[in-house]
Design an enzyme around this catalytic site. Structure first.
Site, short mmCIF file in Angstrom:
data_model
loop_
_atom_site.label_atom_id
_atom_site.label_comp_id
_atom_site.label_asym_id
_atom_site.label_seq_id
_atom_site.Cartn_x
_atom_site.Cartn_y
_atom_site.Cartn_z
N TYR A 123 -86.77 63.15 30.53
CA TYR A 123 -87.82 63.71 29.96
C TYR A 123 -88.14 64.87 30.85
O TYR A 123 -88.77 64.74 32.08
CB TYR A 123 -88.90 62.80 29.85
CG TYR A 123 -88.44 61.57 28.76
CD1 TYR A 123 -87.53 61.89 27.99
CD2 TYR A 123 -89.57 60.37 28.83
CE1 TYR A 123 -87.28 60.75 27.13
CE2 TYR A 123 -89.05 59.38 28.10
CZ TYR A 123 -88.17 59.62 26.91
OH TYR A 123 -87.94 58.40 26.20
N SER A 182 -81.50 50.20 26.10
CA SER A 182 -82.23 51.34 25.03
C SER A 182 -81.37 51.72 24.06
O SER A 182 -80.29 52.44 24.68
CB SER A 182 -83.14 52.19 25.88
OG SER A 182 -83.35 53.28 25.01
N ASN A 183 -81.50 51.77 22.91
CA ASN A 183 -80.69 51.98 21.67
C ASN A 183 -79.37 51.17 21.73
O ASN A 183 -78.36 51.78 21.25
CB ASN A 183 -80.70 53.33 21.88
CG ASN A 183 -81.99 54.21 21.73
OD1 ASN A 183 -82.74 54.24 20.98
ND2 ASN A 183 -82.17 55.22 22.80
N GLN A 189 -85.06 48.38 24.26
CA GLN A 189 -85.99 49.47 23.79
C GLN A 189 -85.28 49.70 22.28
O GLN A 189 -84.23 50.36 22.49
CB GLN A 189 -86.49 50.36 24.75
CG GLN A 189 -87.34 51.53 24.20
CD GLN A 189 -87.64 52.24 24.98
OE1 GLN A 189 -87.84 53.64 24.88
NE2 GLN A 189 -88.02 52.07 26.43
N LEU A 210 -94.84 55.30 15.29
CA LEU A 210 -95.56 56.19 14.25
C LEU A 210 -94.59 57.21 13.65
O LEU A 210 -94.80 58.19 12.97
CB LEU A 210 -96.43 57.23 15.27
CG LEU A 210 -97.76 56.01 15.64
CD1 LEU A 210 -98.70 57.02 16.38
CD2 LEU A 210 -98.55 55.45 14.70
N SER A 240 -92.87 59.29 15.06
CA SER A 240 -93.00 60.46 15.82
C SER A 240 -94.01 61.18 15.22
O SER A 240 -94.20 62.53 15.49
CB SER A 240 -91.78 61.35 16.11
OG SER A 240 -90.59 60.70 16.57
N LYS A 281 -100.51 63.12 8.81
CA LYS A 281 -101.04 64.61 8.87
C LYS A 281 -100.00 65.51 8.44
O LYS A 281 -100.15 66.49 8.42
CB LYS A 281 -101.54 64.61 10.00
CG LYS A 281 -100.76 64.50 11.29
CD LYS A 281 -101.53 64.76 12.56
CE LYS A 281 -100.42 64.42 13.76
NZ LYS A 281 -101.04 64.86 14.95
N1 LIG Z 1 -85.46 54.96 24.19
C1 LIG Z 1 -85.53 56.05 23.50
O1 LIG Z 1 -84.32 56.76 23.02
C2 LIG Z 1 -86.62 56.84 22.91
C3 LIG Z 1 -86.76 57.93 21.99
C4 LIG Z 1 -87.76 58.45 21.59
C5 LIG Z 1 -89.10 58.25 22.17
N2 LIG Z 1 -88.98 57.31 23.19
C6 LIG Z 1 -90.44 56.94 23.75
O2 LIG Z 1 -91.46 56.83 23.01
C7 LIG Z 1 -92.45 57.49 23.18
C8 LIG Z 1 -93.07 58.10 21.98
O3 LIG Z 1 -92.17 58.78 21.21
P1 LIG Z 1 -92.16 58.56 19.60
O4 LIG Z 1 -91.14 59.39 19.07
O5 LIG Z 1 -91.69 57.00 19.38
O6 LIG Z 1 -93.40 59.10 19.12
P2 LIG Z 1 -94.51 58.21 18.27
O7 LIG Z 1 -95.20 57.14 19.34
O8 LIG Z 1 -93.92 57.45 16.94
O9 LIG Z 1 -95.49 59.18 17.82
C9 LIG Z 1 -96.27 59.82 18.86
C10 LIG Z 1 -96.82 61.19 18.30
O10 LIG Z 1 -97.53 60.91 17.24
C11 LIG Z 1 -98.86 61.66 17.16
N3 LIG Z 1 -99.85 60.82 17.23
C12 LIG Z 1 -100.06 59.96 18.17
N4 LIG Z 1 -101.33 59.12 17.76
C13 LIG Z 1 -101.97 59.81 17.02
C14 LIG Z 1 -103.26 59.83 16.28
N5 LIG Z 1 -103.99 58.86 16.50
N6 LIG Z 1 -103.36 60.70 15.24
C15 LIG Z 1 -102.53 61.60 15.02
N7 LIG Z 1 -101.42 61.81 15.56
C16 LIG Z 1 -101.15 60.89 16.31
C17 LIG Z 1 -98.81 62.82 18.40
O11 LIG Z 1 -98.03 63.94 18.12
P3 LIG Z 1 -98.76 65.17 17.45
O12 LIG Z 1 -100.18 65.06 17.67
O13 LIG Z 1 -98.05 66.22 18.09
O14 LIG Z 1 -98.59 65.18 15.89
C18 LIG Z 1 -97.60 61.79 19.37
O15 LIG Z 1 -97.19 62.32 20.44
C19 LIG Z 1 -91.83 58.57 23.96
O16 LIG Z 1 -92.80 59.16 24.90
C20 LIG Z 1 -90.84 57.85 24.74
O17 LIG Z 1 -91.48 57.34 26.19
C21 LIG Z 1 -87.92 56.60 23.58
#
Ligand SMILES: NC(=O)c1ccc[n+]([C@@H]2O[C@H](COP(=O)([O-])OP(=O)(O)OC[C@H]3O[C@@H](n4cnc5c(N)ncnc54)[C@H](OP(=O)(O)O)[C@@H]3O)[C@@H](O)[C@H]2O)c1
Length: 295
Positions: free
Chosen positions: A49, A150-151, A170, A200, A202, A208
């Site tokens: 990251y 993870s994965n 994870q 969520l 992403s 939204k």
């Molecule tokens: N192991 C892996 O391969 C892997 C892969 C991906 C992620 N991850 C981990 O998971 C974390 C989260 O990534 P994710 O892809 O899973 O995302 P997520 O948690 O599903 O979604 C996060 C995004 O949703 C939006 N959001 C969050 N709360 C909100 C709210 N209350 N209202 C409106 N928008 C909101 C924000 O983006 P916006 O405001 O820009 O819309 C935020 O960055 C990463 O930081 C990482 O630590 C791990």
């Protein structure tokens, strides 16, 4: 001695500053401080990251508090970077690469040991035996405490479990995804804690974004299949049902999506990516009566 870990795990990918569009580091720092004040002690980052920046920035924000936090990082992805170009990234879970990566992560995070270290993605070019015996050695040397994957699929978990005890998995899990029943039962039967990401989808499950939304090129969602017009249109029925259920429970779509995952008995903790204080407050509300879980 038992350890209490928060069911809200703060996702730190955006802290790396790449791939998540506009990000204010000051705002994320405020979010981290408010999260800690509300009982969060679990942070999820990875060497990849921001090519080390997420780990370094997390260490700087946490300061001396970092040794009291349950910090998870991931390795086994390496990169080469030339100026002004996107880094080239590939999997390398060979013994040398993992050891070198962990030593660098320890420096970035300013820690004496890593509470939880995951292999980010299975590397099918390296024998699992080599990778997981190396992790077992690093654990014996006291450089990592818990080992995670993870994965990884259930079949991959079975294979790697021959070489060392896997403590955490994870994996993605959200309202749009079918319940990974086999993975759940394997984890339950083998004392592997399931940490969910993509809760969520992403940001899609916040309601939204629609099929006409155009993301900046510096936002990974401009490339993700789940945000393509066709995919959003395919998910429409489920998104409508999510909206309906959320309303019925007097919750926002975001809160219902989080509750749907963290109420599942198979889930140990729920990773959430957060961009601003408003999002943090909305999301953390879901955990107000049940923040901690014993390890
Ligand atoms: N192991 C892996 O391969 C892997 C892969 C991906 C992620 N991850 C981990 O998971 C974390 C989260 O990534 P994710 O892809 O899973 O995302 P997520 O948690 O599903 O979604 C996060 C995004 O949703 C939006 N959001 C969050 N709360 C909100 C709210 N209350 N209202 C409106 N928008 C909101 C924000 O983006 P916006 O405001 O820009 O819309 C935020 O960055 C990463 O930081 C990482 O630590 C791990």
């Amino acid at each position: 001695m038992s350890e209490s870990i928060s069911r809200f795990c703060f996702g730190c990918e955006a802290l790396g500053g790449t791939d998540w569009g506009e990000v204010s580091l000051d705002e994320i720092e405020r979010c981290i401080n408010i999260a800690i004040a509300n009982g969060v002690n679990f942070f999820d980052t990875a060497a990849i990251y921001g090519l080390g920046l997420s780990e370094e920035r997390l260490a700087a924000i946490l300061g001396k508090r970092r040794s009291k936090m349950f910090i998870a990082t991931k390795g086994g992805l390496v990169w080469s970077k030339s100026k002004n170009k996107r880094a080239k990234v590939w999997k390398d879970s060979s013994a040398n690469s993992i050891r070198k990566g962990i030593i660098q992560s320890l420096k970035n995070l300013k820690l004496e040991y890593i509470p939880l270290f995951y292999i980010h993605w299975p590397d099918l070019e390296t024998d699992f035996e080599e990778t997981f015996y190396t992790l077992r050695d690093l654990q014996k040397e006291g450089l990592i405490k818990y080992i995670g994957c993870s994965n990884f699929s259930k079949e991959e978990l079975i294979k790697v479990s021959q070489f060392c005890k896997i403590d955490f998995l994870q994996a993605p899990f959200n309202f749009l995804i079918d319940h990974p029943k086999e993975l759940f039962s394997y984890c339950r039967n083998n004392a592997i804690k399931f940490v969910a990401y993509n809760v969520l989808s992403s940001g899609l499950l916040t309601g939204k974004y629609n099929e006409d939304y155009i993301f900046d090129s510096n936002d990974r969602r401009s490339r993700l299949y789940s945000f393509k017009r066709e995919s959003i249109l395919n998910s429409k029925r489920k998104l409508e049902s999510l909206k309906f259920k959320a309303k019925k429970h007097n919750l926002s779509m975001t809160q219902y999506s989080i509750k749907y995952i963290c109420d599942n008995e198979n889930i140990f903790s729920t990773i959430l990516g957060i961009k601003n204080v408003e999002q943090l407050k909305e999301n953390i509300e879901v955990f107000k009566h049940c923040m901690m879980k014993e390890l």
